[in-house]
Scaffold this motif. Structure first.
Motif, PDB file in Angstrom:
ATOM      1  N   UNK A  94      30.033 122.296  83.846  1.00 36.68           N
ATOM      2  CA  UNK A  94      31.443 122.651  83.884  1.00 36.68           C
ATOM      3  C   UNK A  94      31.608 123.948  83.122  1.00 36.68           C
ATOM      4  N   UNK A  95      31.769 125.076  83.834  1.00 35.60           N
ATOM      5  CA  UNK A  95      31.810 126.368  83.165  1.00 35.60           C
ATOM      6  C   UNK A  95      30.491 126.634  82.481  1.00 35.60           C
ATOM      7  N   UNK A  96      30.538 126.888  81.172  1.00 32.35           N
ATOM      8  CA  UNK A  96      29.330 127.154  80.405  1.00 32.35           C
ATOM      9  C   UNK A  96      28.790 125.907  79.715  1.00 32.35           C
ATOM     10  N   UNK A  97      29.368 124.752  80.015  1.00 35.38           N
ATOM     11  CA  UNK A  97      28.936 123.501  79.396  1.00 35.38           C
ATOM     12  C   UNK A  97      28.159 122.644  80.383  1.00 35.38           C
ATOM     13  N   UNK A  98      27.247 121.847  79.827  1.00 38.25           N
ATOM     14  CA  UNK A  98      26.409 120.961  80.622  1.00 38.25           C
ATOM     15  C   UNK A  98      26.610 119.543  80.105  1.00 38.25           C
ATOM     16  N   UNK A  99      27.111 118.669  80.970  1.00 35.64           N
ATOM     17  CA  UNK A  99      27.422 117.303  80.579  1.00 35.64           C
ATOM     18  C   UNK A  99      26.315 116.356  81.015  1.00 35.64           C
ATOM     19  N   UNK A 100      26.077 115.361  80.175  1.00 35.09           N
ATOM     20  CA  UNK A 100      25.121 114.313  80.512  1.00 35.09           C
ATOM     21  C   UNK A 100      25.425 113.072  79.703  1.00 35.09           C
ATOM     22  N   UNK A 101      24.829 111.946  80.106  1.00 27.61           N
ATOM     23  CA  UNK A 101      24.948 110.719  79.340  1.00 27.61           C
ATOM     24  C   UNK A 101      23.998 110.754  78.145  1.00 27.61           C
ATOM     25  N   UNK A 102      24.432 110.222  77.029  1.00 23.58           N
ATOM     26  CA  UNK A 102      23.597 110.182  75.832  1.00 23.58           C
ATOM     27  C   UNK A 102      22.486 109.152  75.992  1.00 23.58           C
ATOM     28  N   UNK A 146      29.291 110.391  76.486  1.00 22.07           N
ATOM     29  CA  UNK A 146      29.075 111.657  77.176  1.00 22.07           C
ATOM     30  C   UNK A 146      28.849 112.771  76.167  1.00 22.07           C
ATOM     31  N   UNK A 147      27.883 113.620  76.465  1.00 21.18           N
ATOM     32  CA  UNK A 147      27.587 114.778  75.635  1.00 21.18           C
ATOM     33  C   UNK A 147      27.836 116.050  76.428  1.00 21.18           C
ATOM     34  N   UNK A 148      28.344 117.074  75.749  1.00 18.49           N
ATOM     35  CA  UNK A 148      28.499 118.404  76.335  1.00 18.49           C
ATOM     36  C   UNK A 148      27.639 119.361  75.528  1.00 18.49           C
ATOM     37  N   UNK A 149      26.751 120.079  76.216  1.00 15.22           N
ATOM     38  CA  UNK A 149      25.827 120.983  75.557  1.00 15.22           C
ATOM     39  C   UNK A 149      26.003 122.404  76.097  1.00 15.22           C
ATOM     40  N   UNK A 150      25.574 123.392  75.300  1.00 15.38           N
ATOM     41  CA  UNK A 150      25.567 124.758  75.804  1.00 15.38           C
ATOM     42  C   UNK A 150      24.241 125.025  76.518  1.00 15.38           C
ATOM     43  N   UNK A 151      24.043 126.261  76.949  1.00 18.65           N
ATOM     44  CA  UNK A 151      22.845 126.592  77.719  1.00 18.65           C
ATOM     45  C   UNK A 151      21.557 126.390  76.930  1.00 18.65           C
ATOM     46  N   UNK A 152      21.643 126.463  75.612  1.00 19.38           N
ATOM     47  CA  UNK A 152      20.462 126.264  74.766  1.00 19.38           C
ATOM     48  C   UNK A 152      20.242 124.802  74.396  1.00 19.38           C
ATOM     49  N   UNK A 153      21.087 123.900  74.897  1.00 18.10           N
ATOM     50  CA  UNK A 153      20.952 122.488  74.580  1.00 18.10           C
ATOM     51  C   UNK A 153      21.605 122.088  73.275  1.00 18.10           C
ATOM     52  N   UNK A 154      22.413 122.980  72.689  1.00 19.42           N
ATOM     53  CA  UNK A 154      23.116 122.665  71.449  1.00 19.42           C
ATOM     54  C   UNK A 154      24.316 121.784  71.758  1.00 19.42           C
ATOM     55  N   UNK A 155      24.449 120.693  71.006  1.00 21.63           N
ATOM     56  CA  UNK A 155      25.560 119.769  71.223  1.00 21.63           C
ATOM     57  C   UNK A 155      26.873 120.431  70.835  1.00 21.63           C
ATOM     58  N   UNK A 156      27.847 120.398  71.773  1.00 22.99           N
ATOM     59  CA  UNK A 156      29.130 121.055  71.558  1.00 22.99           C
ATOM     60  C   UNK A 156      30.310 120.096  71.729  1.00 22.99           C
ATOM     61  N   UNK A 157      30.080 118.933  72.309  1.00 22.99           N
ATOM     62  CA  UNK A 157      31.172 117.993  72.527  1.00 22.99           C
ATOM     63  C   UNK A 157      30.639 116.588  72.673  1.00 22.99           C
ATOM     64  N   UNK A 158      31.477 115.616  72.305  1.00 23.32           N
ATOM     65  CA  UNK A 158      31.091 114.209  72.300  1.00 23.32           C
ATOM     66  C   UNK A 158      32.294 113.363  72.668  1.00 23.32           C
ATOM     67  N   UNK A 159      32.096 112.435  73.605  1.00 16.49           N
ATOM     68  CA  UNK A 159      33.158 111.499  73.965  1.00 16.49           C
ATOM     69  C   UNK A 159      32.524 110.130  74.182  1.00 16.49           C
ATOM     70  N   UNK A 160      32.934 109.166  73.374  1.00 16.70           N
ATOM     71  CA  UNK A 160      32.392 107.811  73.462  1.00 16.70           C
ATOM     72  C   UNK A 160      33.492 106.847  73.876  1.00 16.70           C
ATOM     73  N   UNK A 161      33.190 105.999  74.861  1.00 15.19           N
ATOM     74  CA  UNK A 161      34.174 105.059  75.404  1.00 15.19           C
ATOM     75  C   UNK A 161      33.561 103.674  75.494  1.00 15.19           C
ATOM     76  N   UNK A 162      34.393 102.665  75.191  1.00 17.62           N
ATOM     77  CA  UNK A 162      33.944 101.288  75.288  1.00 17.62           C
ATOM     78  C   UNK A 162      35.165 100.385  75.390  1.00 17.62           C
ATOM     79  N   UNK A 163      34.931  99.100  75.631  1.00 12.09           N
ATOM     80  CA  UNK A 163      36.035  98.164  75.676  1.00 12.09           C
ATOM     81  C   UNK A 163      36.813  98.160  74.370  1.00 12.09           C
TER      82      UNK A 163
END
Length: 301
Positions: free
Chosen positions: A129-137, A192-209
């Motif tokens: 998404x733009x300059x960010x790369x999202x993936x599951x932790x 969910x983790x959002x990383x930059x092009x170098x793999x540096x963690x830039x965002x975090x979103x955790x969801x559960x019941x």
């Protein structure tokens, strides 16, 4: 054979698939920016391009988003199309594929894009998404998540929380928290983790019941943190919108989160994103009995 892990990137614009009579010449309106394919068959000529260039009188199916499989594979690499299409098909979404010499492109309905992205993330793919790369932790991310959580939390609450709480919630404590979370039952939990092009963690979103009293039927955002460099660029809104789609997938009627009442910047942001402050509760934690506001979003998009 292990399925390849893909990087999927949305192309800008609204795409349409148009149908011309068999044997038609390629019209001039095809030419222009964006993805373009022209397929001639014995019974039709089919054109894919940005909708804005297709004349209204031409038979067309519009409202498609194009997704590039950004990995470069050998021409005959097995399993790429299956890895891209199976998650979306199993999510009950329509999809079709076009290919160039180097890459595959996926077309999904615009109103299904977030559901498709969640399906890909759930299969271990990455979404750009733009300059960010999202993936599951994964469990191997515990150290990076703990360090990021500690840094952003202290930036946010260091002047609000009691000193004893700031000192006690150190790296070791955060690391153990995430190790337990990521190694536990994840049936209705997503990190969910959002990383930059170098793999540096830039965002975090955790969801559960939800464990919030009175909102046990909802999906809870337990952590939503962004690096200060990302704030104001839409990352938080994107995470919130994904959370609503995840709640739909888990058949939850709402998304909720708790935010400390003194964190006025976060409260203003959540209200601006359509969140409804529905209750206030005291968090009876052993380190900090904070006064929290409960924010709620319907999952009915």
């Amino acid at each position: 054979m292990n399925a390849p892990k893909l990087l999927l990137r949305e192309l800008p614009g609204d795409y349409a698939v148009s149908r011309l009579a068999a044997g038609s010449d390629t019209p001039d309106w095809v030419n222009g920016p964006g993805l373009v394919t022209v397929t001639s068959a014995e019974d039709e000529t089919s054109i894919l391009c940005l909708r804005e260039r297709v004349p209204s009188e031409v038979k067309q199916s519009a409202g498609w988003t194009a997704i590039q499989v950004s990995n470069l594979f050998d021409f005959d690499e097995p399993g790429v199309v299956v890895a891209a299409t199976r998650p979306v098909a199993e999510a009950g979404l329509g999809i079709f594929v076009v290919s160039t010499f180097d890459r595959d492109y996926l077309l999904v309905r615009q109103d299904s894009l977030h559901r498709a992205e969640m399906a890909w993330l759930g299969y271990g793919h990455r979404v750009q998404r733009g300059q960010l790369f999202l993936r599951n932790a994964e469990i191997s991310d515990c150290d990076a998540i703990a360090a990021f959580h500690l840094r952003i939390w202290r930036q946010t609450y260091g002047a609000i929380a009691p000193t004893a709480a700031v000192e006690a919630l150190n790296f070791d404590r955060r690391q153990e928290q995430w190790r337990v979370k990521l190694s536990g039952n994840r049936e209705q939990s997503v990190t969910l983790l959002a990383e930059d092009e170098q793999g540096q963690l830039m965002g975090l979103c955790d969801l559960t019941g939800s464990t919030i009293s009175g909102f046990e039927d909802a999906l809870e955002i337990t952590h939503l943190y962004l690096d200060e460099k990302l704030r104001g660029q839409g990352g938080g809104r994107y995470f919130l919108n994904l959370a609503q789609h995840i709640a739909q997938r888990f058949k939850k009627p709402a998304v909720v989160l708790e935010v400390v009442r003194e964190n006025t910047a976060a409260l203003d942001f959540y209200r601006a994103c359509g969140g409804d402050p529905v209750a206030e509760q005291t968090y009876r934690g052993p380190l900090w009995p904070s006064e929290n506001v409960i924010i709620r979003w319907s999952s009915d998009l």
